[in-house]
Design an enzyme around this catalytic site. Structure first.
Site, mmCIF file in Angstrom:
data_model
loop_
_atom_site.group_PDB
_atom_site.id
_atom_site.type_symbol
_atom_site.label_atom_id
_atom_site.label_comp_id
_atom_site.label_asym_id
_atom_site.label_seq_id
_atom_site.Cartn_x
_atom_site.Cartn_y
_atom_site.Cartn_z
ATOM 1 N N HIS A 180 0.845 -1.197 0.000
ATOM 2 C CA HIS A 180 0.000 0.000 0.000
ATOM 3 C C HIS A 180 0.875 1.241 0.000
ATOM 4 O O HIS A 180 1.715 1.419 0.885
ATOM 5 C CB HIS A 180 -0.929 -0.009 1.213
ATOM 6 C CG HIS A 180 -1.977 -1.073 1.111
ATOM 7 N ND1 HIS A 180 -2.476 -1.756 2.192
ATOM 8 C CD2 HIS A 180 -2.610 -1.574 0.008
ATOM 9 C CE1 HIS A 180 -3.381 -2.629 1.776
ATOM 10 N NE2 HIS A 180 -3.478 -2.544 0.453
ATOM 11 N N GLU A 183 1.570 3.896 3.004
ATOM 12 C CA GLU A 183 2.027 3.395 4.295
ATOM 13 C C GLU A 183 3.537 3.565 4.416
ATOM 14 O O GLU A 183 4.304 2.610 4.485
ATOM 15 C CB GLU A 183 1.529 1.951 4.463
ATOM 16 C CG GLU A 183 -0.006 1.935 4.464
ATOM 17 C CD GLU A 183 -0.644 0.558 4.363
ATOM 18 O OE1 GLU A 183 0.051 -0.448 4.529
ATOM 19 O OE2 GLU A 183 -1.871 0.511 4.101
ATOM 20 N N HIS A 307 2.308 -3.485 7.041
ATOM 21 C CA HIS A 307 1.355 -2.423 6.678
ATOM 22 C C HIS A 307 1.339 -1.387 7.790
ATOM 23 O O HIS A 307 1.877 -1.595 8.867
ATOM 24 C CB HIS A 307 -0.059 -3.011 6.521
ATOM 25 C CG HIS A 307 -0.233 -3.826 5.284
ATOM 26 N ND1 HIS A 307 -0.933 -3.382 4.193
ATOM 27 C CD2 HIS A 307 0.218 -5.058 4.972
ATOM 28 C CE1 HIS A 307 -0.907 -4.307 3.256
ATOM 29 N NE2 HIS A 307 -0.214 -5.342 3.694
ATOM 30 N N GLU A 381 0.591 -4.649 11.237
ATOM 31 C CA GLU A 381 0.226 -3.242 11.098
ATOM 32 C C GLU A 381 1.032 -2.485 12.136
ATOM 33 O O GLU A 381 0.846 -2.694 13.332
ATOM 34 C CB GLU A 381 -1.271 -3.034 11.365
ATOM 35 C CG GLU A 381 -2.202 -3.829 10.456
ATOM 36 C CD GLU A 381 -2.604 -3.067 9.200
ATOM 37 O OE1 GLU A 381 -2.102 -1.937 8.982
ATOM 38 O OE2 GLU A 381 -3.426 -3.602 8.446
HETATM 39 O O1 0X9 Z 1 -6.730 -4.052 4.477
HETATM 40 C C1 0X9 Z 1 -5.555 -4.397 4.367
HETATM 41 O O2 0X9 Z 1 -5.053 -4.809 3.335
HETATM 42 C C2 0X9 Z 1 -4.651 -4.338 5.596
HETATM 43 N N1 0X9 Z 1 -4.882 -3.149 6.340
HETATM 44 S S1 0X9 Z 1 -4.468 -1.694 5.726
HETATM 45 O O3 0X9 Z 1 -5.065 -0.699 6.567
HETATM 46 N N2 0X9 Z 1 -2.907 -1.525 5.852
HETATM 47 O O4 0X9 Z 1 -4.841 -1.648 4.388
HETATM 48 C C3 0X9 Z 1 -4.970 -5.497 6.507
HETATM 49 C C4 0X9 Z 1 -4.945 -6.820 5.890
HETATM 50 C C5 0X9 Z 1 -5.123 -7.856 6.945
HETATM 51 N N3 0X9 Z 1 -5.756 -9.002 6.472
HETATM 52 C C6 0X9 Z 1 -7.106 -9.179 6.514
HETATM 53 N N4 0X9 Z 1 -7.881 -8.354 7.126
HETATM 54 N N5 0X9 Z 1 -7.570 -10.238 5.926
HETATM 55 ZN ZN ZN Z 2 -1.891 -1.631 4.078
#
Ligand code: 0X9
Ligand code: ZN
Length: 763
Positions: A180, A183, A307, A381
């Site tokens: 991303h 980030e 992330h 994260e």
């Molecule tokens: O949404 C995402 O891809 C990640 N969070 S972010 O805020 N950095 O975009 C988290 C991914 C974690 N995995 C799942 N929630 N399945």
């Molecule tokens: Zn992310």
């Protein structure tokens, strides 16, 4: 009509999915604020997300969410009756300040590389610099190209070949960041990992050992196109890659594009959405390159996809709430990483399966790395929890990197273990005489492969015997402890051999576990299907609504639709079973309503001595619905004097949304008597908060054995037995006693000798 509308909202239930309609304009964010809102229900969360410009972070379900809003949007959220707290008063000012900080830091002549965020060019240049500075330890590579043709560059770090330890035999771990674009804290984190390892090699014993035995691979920027884009004016909050979707929108979310369970929950089909999954699994060059890179390296064992932000350690699965077969191993490593992070600067990171710990998302990197390639794969994260979010002050770059370094190193070090050997569940200290009890152990390959694990037991100090454990699910194995006669003792431990002949034991270091045989008497069991004499109301009760009654409950957003699943009946005690017209119709209002059990006993029959009392019940507690959630705690109390005095077993506060079975060792709260009572005080003391409580399936089990006074086993109960026990307690003489804790209080001491003397009499 209402139902139709609701189902549409629910399918868009993932917080990020609501970003589509309100994708931020390409221009600056003048007048935008970041606010934190407490949402008490999924419905309320979705309404807020629909009103906001964009979500910065949020958890599935309910609680606190952070949303970026214009003044008009803020007004609309307030109109819902919510009270948003301002987290960032001026988003644009923060972005401007970040630019100033970066510019200033660059002007300083001796600025540290980690004193400021770095562009893609700078990141890649530093990888090259390392390769020339540390030619024996580091080697850069290009894994492939992005959509716009940029190199996805990385570095491998490992010591040169050593006798008996060639590079090609070493396990490898992968740390990547910046799928991303916005980030920015994450490439600084993975670059710090490389920097520390290279800098410390040869001086720091722990890190040198790791670099000698493991290959550490770092890819600091996966989404190079997006990262470059986010450095251009007004694009700071760009997330996705730079795919032209052909409909006027740009970008696929790389972290919804991986090909394991692609296209499931929590990934958008809408190209304009920030979580757009792409046209198919691995439709994007960036994820293809990562897939091929991981597939080609068969020595890879573990993977962290970094992330920002929220301070979380997330394990598979992301696409389903089901737990993966290796859950105990993931949980063990999560705990190790959490603790490592906490030890560095005291920051708390939550950990758990991604789906339930943050939110459902499919097509994420760790799901593929684990699901398709078997790696122990995590999302981390990094900082913070929303104060600055994506726009981390430069002063936090290093502290953030330091704590995550510790997590990364711990995961890498774990690949050097012969095996992962992890206890599963609680191991019993008492065994009932009626049935063998299953005990579980998780065993997974690390540096070596497991052979069948063994459960070693010996009864009453006899010879050790082993049994092969059976494979249950994934890496979990089971073995059975024998049903023991009362007063007998079994010692046990686990042995996990490798296929190369070494083995790991649990507990480690030659320690053993111990369980005593007991008889189990159920002295009270109530599934609430008949009236056993519970009373409703106590002096001081003030609730005006939601009074306890015994009934078949009607479901609401806060109340169960059935009695507890642990018993086959239909009735339970509930704080008013009626649903009414809304969640607040018949919840507890205006104070407390008290439910008190009939009297029950918790002592063994005479001639027996107690080894413990288990008290368990199923209880429901909900306080997270409504406009003003989580204001209340409902105590569950215990009395051993027929209700004259009470002690608290627990204060129900959590909001599981399910019946929860709770079990306690009663004697840890009060000495057991034959005049016990249990009480549940459902409390609504906070204004405007929804409270629903339920109680079902109460059980009291007394564990005891006949008093055996013949301690030296000569057929008589006499002075010799007292002397024998006294010797054992003092650690003298040759008389060995199997279970010297005569009074069953958990200690071996003079009290046991006295109690035995009294029991034998004439002493
Ligand atoms: O949404 C995402 O891809 C990640 N969070 S972010 O805020 N950095 O975009 C988290 C991914 C974690 N995995 C799942 N929630 N399945
Ligand atoms: Zn992310």
């Amino acid at each position: 009509m209402r139902i139709a509308v609701l189902s549409v909202i629910l399918t868009a239930g993932v917080c990020t999915a609501a970003w589509a309609q309100h994708a931020p304009p390409a221009g600056p964010y003048h007048g935008h604020q970041l606010v934190r809102v407490e949402v008490g229900s999924p419905e309320m969360r979705d309404r807020v997300l629909d009103l906001a410009t964009t979500a910065w972070n949020c958890r599935v379900g309910t609680g606190l969410i952070d949303v970026q809003v214009t003044p008009e949007q803020l007004g609309a959220i307030r109109a819902l009756g919510l009270e948003p707290q301002v987290v960032i008063p001026d988003v644009q000012a923060l972005l401007d300040q970040e630019q100033r900080e970066i510019a200033e830091a660059r002007l300083q002549r001796d600025a540290s590389w980690f004193g400021v965020f770095r562009t893609l060019t700078e990141v890649h240049a530093r990888l090259d610099l390392w390769a020339t500075q540390y030619p024996t330890l580091a080697e850069t590579f290009v894994a492939g190209q992005t959509l716009q043709g940029r190199n996805i560059k990385g570095i491998r770090i490992t010591a040169p070949d050593q006798p008996g330890n060639p590079r090609i035999s070493r396990p490898a771990v992968l740390f990547n960041s910046c799928q991303h674009a916005r980030e920015w804290a994450t490439p600084m984190t993975t670059m710090w990992i490389g920097d520390r390892l290279l800098e410390s090699y040869g001086t720091d014993a722990r890190l040198s050992a790791l670099v000698n035995q493991c290959e550490i691979i770092i890819i600091p920027v996966v989404n190079c196109d997006g990262y470059e884009f986010s450095w251009q004016p007004n694009n700071r909050l760009w997330r996705k890659n730079r795919r032209d979707n052909g409909d006027g929108t740009f970008g696929v979310d790389p972290n919804r594009n991986w090909g394991y369970q692609w296209g499931g929950e929590g990934a958008s089909t809408n190209p304009g959405n920030d979580t757009y999954r792409g046209t198919g699994p691995f439709s994007e060059p960036e994820t293809q390159v990562m897939r091929d890179f991981i597939t080609a390296n068969t020595r890879l064992r573990a993977h962290i996809d970094f992330h920002s932000f929220s301070q979380l350690i997330l394990a598979p699965w992301g696409y389903t709430s089901e737990l993966p077969p290796d859950r105990p191993i993931f949980a063990f490593l999560e705990e190790d990483m959490r603790e490592g992070i906490f030890g560095v600067h005291g920051r708390v990171y939550d950990a758990g399966p991604a789906y339930t710990t943050i939110y459902p998302a499919s097509g994420v990197a760790p799901d593929w790395s684990f699901g398709a390639r078997g790696l122990l794969a995590y999302t981390i994260e990094v900082r913070d929890q929303g104060t600055y979010g994506f726009v981390m002050p430069v002063s936090e770059i290093i502290p953030n990197a330091e704590e995550n370094f510790e997590a990364a190193i711990r995961l890498a070090e774990s690949t050097l273990l012969p095996l992962y050997v992890v206890p599963v569940g609680e191991y019993p200290s008492v065994l009932t005489t009626s049935a063998p009890e299953l005990v579980r152990l998780a065993v997974r390959a690390a540096k070596e492969n497991p052979a069948t694990p063994l459960l070693w037991t010996r009864v009453n100090g006899g010879a050790w015997t082993s049994q092969p454990m059976g494979s249950e699910v994934g890496s979990t194995f089971t073995g059975a402890l024998p049903a023991l006669g009362c007063g007998n003792v079994v010692e046990y431990y686990f042995e996990a051999p490798t296929t190369t002949g070494t083995s790991v034991t649990y507990p480690a270091g030659g320690a053993t576990l111990l369980a005593r045989g007991v008889d189990l008497d159920v002295t009270f069991a109530d599934d609430m299907e008949t009236d056993r004499g519970w009373t409703v109301g106590a002096p001081g009760d003030t609730a005006t609504l939601g009074i306890w009654n015994r009934c078949d409950p009607e479901a609401t957003a806060a109340q169960p639709g059935n009695d507890a699943t642990f018993d086959p009946g239909v009735l339970a005690w509930i704080t008013d079973c009626r649903a009414g017209t809304g969640v607040g119709s018949f919840d507890v209002d205006g104070g407390t309503t008290t439910l008190t059990s009939p009297r029950f006993g918790a002592v063994p029959a005479s001639g027996r001595r107690v080894a413990g009392v288990r008290l368990s019940y199923a209880r429901w507690h909900s306080n997270n619905a409504g406009a003003n959630p989580n204001q209340d705690t409902s105590p569950i109390l215990l009395s051993n004097d027929d209700g004259a005095t009470w002690v608290q077993l627990e204060g129900a506060q959590d909001n599981a949304g399910v019946w929860q079975r709770k079990a306690w060792r009663l004697e840890e709260f009060l000495p057991p008597t034959d005049r016990m009572r249990l009480r549940f005080v459902a409390s609504d003391l906070g204004a405007g908060s929804i409270v629903e409580c339920g109680l079902d399936d109460v059980r009291v089990e007394v564990l005891s054995c006949p008093i055996d006074l013949d301690y030296n086993a000569d057929g008589n109960a006499d002075q010799d037995d007292i002397a024998c026990l006294a010797q054992t307690v003092a650690g003298e003489g040759s008389c060995t006693v199997l279970d010297p804790d005569f009074n069953g209080d958990g200690n071996v001491d003079q009290d046991d000798v006295q109690a035995l003397a009294i029991a034998i009499g004439g002493g």
